[in-house]
Design a protein around this motif. Structure first.
Motif, PDB file in Angstrom:
ATOM      1  N   ASP A  18       0.712  -1.229  -0.013  1.00  0.00           N
ATOM      2  CA  ASP A  18       0.025  -0.139  -0.124  1.00  0.00           C
ATOM      3  C   ASP A  18       0.945   1.140   0.017  1.00  0.00           C
ATOM      4  OD1 ASP A  18      -2.318  -1.472  -0.007  1.00  0.00           O
ATOM      5  OD2 ASP A  18      -2.837  -1.262   2.142  1.00  0.00           O
ATOM      6  N   LEU A  19       2.064   1.221   0.579  1.00  0.00           N
ATOM      7  CA  LEU A  19       2.874   2.241   0.794  1.00  0.00           C
ATOM      8  C   LEU A  19       3.504   2.701  -0.579  1.00  0.00           C
ATOM      9  CD1 LEU A  19       4.602   2.269   4.087  1.00  0.00           C
ATOM     10  CD2 LEU A  19       2.998   3.850   3.613  1.00  0.00           C
ATOM     11  N   LEU A  20       3.777   1.629  -1.188  1.00  0.00           N
ATOM     12  CA  LEU A  20       4.655   1.575  -2.637  1.00  0.00           C
ATOM     13  C   LEU A  20       3.672   1.938  -3.345  1.00  0.00           C
ATOM     14  CD1 LEU A  20       6.673  -1.737  -2.669  1.00  0.00           C
ATOM     15  CD2 LEU A  20       7.528   0.879  -2.953  1.00  0.00           C
ATOM     16  N   ASN A  21       2.385   1.616  -3.463  1.00  0.00           N
ATOM     17  CA  ASN A  21       1.446   2.040  -4.422  1.00  0.00           C
ATOM     18  C   ASN A  21       1.058   3.735  -4.121  1.00  0.00           C
ATOM     19  OD1 ASN A  21       0.785  -0.354  -5.578  1.00  0.00           O
ATOM     20  ND2 ASN A  21      -0.819  -1.016  -4.189  1.00  0.00           N
ATOM     21  N   HIS A  22       0.940   4.188  -2.901  1.00  0.00           N
ATOM     22  CA  HIS A  22       0.835   5.602  -2.638  1.00  0.00           C
ATOM     23  C   HIS A  22       1.805   6.274  -3.322  1.00  0.00           C
ATOM     24  CE1 HIS A  22      -1.341   8.273   0.439  1.00  0.00           C
ATOM     25  NE2 HIS A  22      -0.597   9.019  -0.449  1.00  0.00           N
ATOM     26  N   PHE A  23       3.034   5.896  -3.108  1.00  0.00           N
ATOM     27  CA  PHE A  23       4.248   6.584  -3.749  1.00  0.00           C
ATOM     28  C   PHE A  23       4.218   6.556  -5.097  1.00  0.00           C
ATOM     29  CE2 PHE A  23       6.319   5.917   0.698  1.00  0.00           C
ATOM     30  CZ  PHE A  23       6.574   7.237   0.926  1.00  0.00           C
ATOM     31  N   SER A  24       3.553   5.520  -5.639  1.00  0.00           N
ATOM     32  CA  SER A  24       3.550   5.423  -7.318  1.00  0.00           C
ATOM     33  C   SER A  24       2.663   6.117  -7.818  1.00  0.00           C
ATOM     34  CB  SER A  24       3.692   3.852  -7.592  1.00  0.00           C
ATOM     35  OG  SER A  24       4.702   2.945  -7.095  1.00  0.00           O
ATOM     36  N   ILE A  25       1.730   6.741  -7.284  1.00  0.00           N
ATOM     37  CA  ILE A  25       0.627   7.601  -7.817  1.00  0.00           C
ATOM     38  C   ILE A  25       1.158   9.087  -7.639  1.00  0.00           C
ATOM     39  CG2 ILE A  25      -1.776   8.332  -7.676  1.00  0.00           C
ATOM     40  CD1 ILE A  25      -2.266   5.298  -6.862  1.00  0.00           C
ATOM     41  N   ARG A  26       0.921   9.927  -8.681  1.00  0.00           N
ATOM     42  CA  ARG A  26       1.233  11.209  -8.534  1.00  0.00           C
ATOM     43  C   ARG A  26      -0.104  12.017  -8.141  1.00  0.00           C
ATOM     44  NH1 ARG A  26       5.487  13.300 -12.047  1.00  0.00           N
ATOM     45  NH2 ARG A  26       6.386  11.672 -13.098  1.00  0.00           N
ATOM     46  N   LYS A  27       0.211  12.972  -7.426  1.00  0.00           N
ATOM     47  CA  LYS A  27      -0.884  13.736  -6.669  1.00  0.00           C
ATOM     48  C   LYS A  27      -1.913  14.139  -7.823  1.00  0.00           C
ATOM     49  CE  LYS A  27       0.017  15.222  -2.058  1.00  0.00           C
ATOM     50  NZ  LYS A  27       0.662  16.024  -1.229  1.00  0.00           N
TER      51      LYS A  27
END
Length: 123
Positions: free
Chosen positions: A28-37
């Motif tokens: 979940d953390l990796l996914n969060h970092f992978s998505i641009r705001k």
């Protein structure tokens, strides 16, 4: 006993895609970092702006902005706490060594997040 349940198809062959607990939190953390705001529909505040920052020279100010962004992502997840962050350069981008405390298990672990300039990936 499993507390958190989810699924992940990244890096998996055909087979079980369910993951749980610490592995789910990491994914979940990796996914969060992978998505641009701004990229997630109906939730423009979700994601990270680190992708924009890694193109800049790694000054102390940029390190501070990256650290703030990492803290923001980790603080948005109630399952973990950041206990320390070290930002450094590597050949193709920026890496962040983050000491995480998993609240449920009181387990501590250091994760290395690499933000690649060339292809925009996070691992």
């Amino acid at each position: 006993m499993t507390t958190y349940r989810g699924f992940n198809t990244i890096g998996r062959d055909f087979g079980a895609v369910s993951i749980s607990d610490v592995e789910l939190v990491k994914r979940d953390l990796l996914n969060h970092f992978s998505i641009r705001k701004g990229e997630k529909l109906q939730n423009p505040n979700y994601g990270s702006s680190i992708h924009d920052l890694i193109m800049e020279p790694l000054t102390e100010e940029v390190k501070s902005l990256i650290t703030d962004e990492i803290n923001s992502v980790i603080n948005s997840d109630p399952r973990v706490v950041a206990q320390g962050i070290i930002i450094d350069e590597f050949a193709n981008g920026v890496q962040a060594q983050v000491n995480l405390l998993y609240r449920l298990t009181d387990q501590s672990e250091t994760m290395l997040f690499t933000f690649n300039k060339q292809d925009g990936t996070v691992s």
